[in-house]
Write an enzyme that holds these catalytic residues in place. Structure first.
Site, PDB file in Angstrom:
ATOM      1  N   PHE A  19       0.865   3.790   8.088  1.00 56.40           N
ATOM      2  CA  PHE A  19       1.932   3.050   8.745  1.00 56.40           C
ATOM      3  C   PHE A  19       1.634   2.879  10.223  1.00 56.40           C
ATOM      4  O   PHE A  19       0.873   3.653  10.807  1.00 56.40           O
ATOM      5  CB  PHE A  19       3.271   3.769   8.554  1.00 56.40           C
ATOM      6  CG  PHE A  19       3.703   3.795   7.110  1.00 56.40           C
ATOM      7  CD1 PHE A  19       4.336   2.706   6.545  1.00 56.40           C
ATOM      8  CD2 PHE A  19       3.430   4.896   6.311  1.00 56.40           C
ATOM      9  CE1 PHE A  19       4.716   2.705   5.209  1.00 56.40           C
ATOM     10  CE2 PHE A  19       3.802   4.916   4.976  1.00 56.40           C
ATOM     11  CZ  PHE A  19       4.439   3.812   4.424  1.00 56.40           C
ATOM     12  N   CYS A  20       2.272   1.891  10.818  1.00 64.84           N
ATOM     13  CA  CYS A  20       2.117   1.555  12.227  1.00 64.84           C
ATOM     14  C   CYS A  20       2.240   2.828  13.077  1.00 64.84           C
ATOM     15  O   CYS A  20       3.155   3.612  12.838  1.00 64.84           O
ATOM     16  CB  CYS A  20       3.187   0.537  12.607  1.00 64.84           C
ATOM     17  SG  CYS A  20       3.067  -0.065  14.293  1.00 64.84           S
ATOM     18  N   PRO A  21       1.299   3.026  13.975  1.00 66.30           N
ATOM     19  CA  PRO A  21       0.244   2.150  14.470  1.00 66.30           C
ATOM     20  C   PRO A  21      -1.133   2.405  13.853  1.00 66.30           C
ATOM     21  O   PRO A  21      -2.118   1.841  14.300  1.00 66.30           O
ATOM     22  CB  PRO A  21       0.225   2.473  15.959  1.00 66.30           C
ATOM     23  CG  PRO A  21       0.475   3.963  15.993  1.00 66.30           C
ATOM     24  CD  PRO A  21       1.479   4.195  14.863  1.00 66.30           C
TER      25      PRO A  21
END
Length: 83
Positions: A19-21
């Site tokens: 997941f981000c980042p």
């Protein structure tokens, strides 16, 4: 199936489950390992990559050749910038 699936990529980044980042951080490192003009295929499952990866390419001068979604998986084909 994309037309790019028939073209061998110079590199593959599998960011599935991240997941981000993290996907963009890994992408940043991966493009450094490829020669200029190299073709990179990215596989991701985080919906934010649909926004983040195109912006990454635009900001750093890489060419986003194709972007698609297949059953919740996001695929990107990126041509790395030449020197």
């Amino acid at each position: 199936m994309s037309e790019f699936d028939k073209v061998p990529a110079d590199g593959l980044l599998d960011a599935t489950g991240l997941f981000c980042p993290e996907p963009v951080m890994l992408l940043h490192n991966k493009v450094r390992d490829l020669p200029g003009g190299g073709l990179l295929k990215v596989i991701a499952t985080d919906p934010s990559t649909r926004r983040d990866i195109p912006k990454f390419c635009l900001f750093l001068g890489h060419e986003l050749l194709q972007q698609e979604e297949q059953d919740g998986t996001y695929l990107f084909w990126i041509r790395t910038k030449t020197a």
